[in-house]
Write a protein that holds these residues in place. Structure first.
Motif, mmCIF file in Angstrom:
data_model
loop_
_atom_site.group_PDB
_atom_site.id
_atom_site.type_symbol
_atom_site.label_atom_id
_atom_site.label_comp_id
_atom_site.label_asym_id
_atom_site.label_seq_id
_atom_site.Cartn_x
_atom_site.Cartn_y
_atom_site.Cartn_z
ATOM 1 N N SER A 159 -30.218 -45.078 0.259
ATOM 2 C CA SER A 159 -30.764 -45.343 1.594
ATOM 3 C C SER A 159 -29.723 -46.009 2.485
ATOM 4 O O SER A 159 -29.558 -45.647 3.657
ATOM 5 N N HIS A 160 -28.979 -46.972 1.928
ATOM 6 C CA HIS A 160 -27.960 -47.660 2.701
ATOM 7 C C HIS A 160 -26.824 -46.722 3.094
ATOM 8 O O HIS A 160 -26.298 -46.799 4.211
ATOM 9 N N GLU A 163 -27.986 -44.592 5.969
ATOM 10 C CA GLU A 163 -27.983 -45.371 7.210
ATOM 11 C C GLU A 163 -26.553 -45.574 7.706
ATOM 12 O O GLU A 163 -26.280 -45.467 8.914
#
Length: 208
Positions: A159-160, A163
């Protein structure tokens, strides 16, 4: 280089920041140094190359690292002695060393963490299958639970990275695609084994 200092309220690091800026000015170093509160980290970290965490946040350090892994930033605790003495020279050199060590390595480490976590999770899923074969459905279910827990770090880093890619702070490559294959393979394996456990449990119940 952009250096971000993080403390409880952003105030206690002001002297440290000024001493670092004085050293940079004296030695003609074109560095940007900012001091912010921990609560503002997620809003202020985008432009930072190095994030230095004040000693008073030692108890939160592991949490901070876990939350912001995958953004390609160098993150470290500020040495207590240099912080207490506001030793601008030592802290600038500390930040420079972190920056050099982190260049090109953090991203690869995050990718390897995804692959490692996915492999562990898949192995737990296969352990669950072994328990099913032996008729121990409760132990199989516990193995599946462990598999999903083992996969959490991979999901978080993924997820990071997504992003970070959207913010154009990292560029996803074939290595990241390879890690994604491992992650999705682990997810599919866990889901499939969990479904198989339910099927075999129902068949066993019918026999009784």
């Amino acid at each position: 280089m952009n250096i971000l200092l993080i403390c409880c309220g952003g105030i206690s690091t002001s002297l440290v920041r000024r001493r670092m800026e004085m050293y940079c000015q004296t030695h003609h170093l074109d560095y940007i140094i900012r001091a912010e509160a921990e609560d503002n980290l997620k809003y202020e970290m985008n432009d930072a190359d190095v994030i230095l965490v004040a000693p008073q946040l030692t108890h939160h350090y592991d949490y901070i690292r876990s939350q912001f892994a995958g953004y390609g930033k160098a993150i470290a605790l500020i040495p207590s002695q240099d912080y207490g003495l506001a030793n601008g020279e030592n802290l600038v050199r500390f930040a420079e060393k972190l920056y050099e060590e982190n260049r090109g390595s953090s991203y690869e480490n995050d990718i390897l963490e995804i692959i490692t976590a996915s492999s562990k999770a898949k192995q737990y899923a296969f352990d669950a299958l072994d328990w099913v074969e032996k008729g121990h459905y409760l132990k199989a279910a516990l193995s599946i639970k462990t598999a999903r827990k083992a996969l959490l770090p991979a999901h978080r880093i993924q997820s990071h990275l997504i992003e970070a890619q959207m913010m154009q702070s990292v560029e996803l490559n074939i290595l990241c695609a390879h890690a994604q294959d491992h992650l999705m393979s682990a997810v599919t394996t866990i889901d499939l084994v969990e479904r198989m456990i339910r099927i075999f449990e129902k068949q066993e119940a019918k026999k009784k």
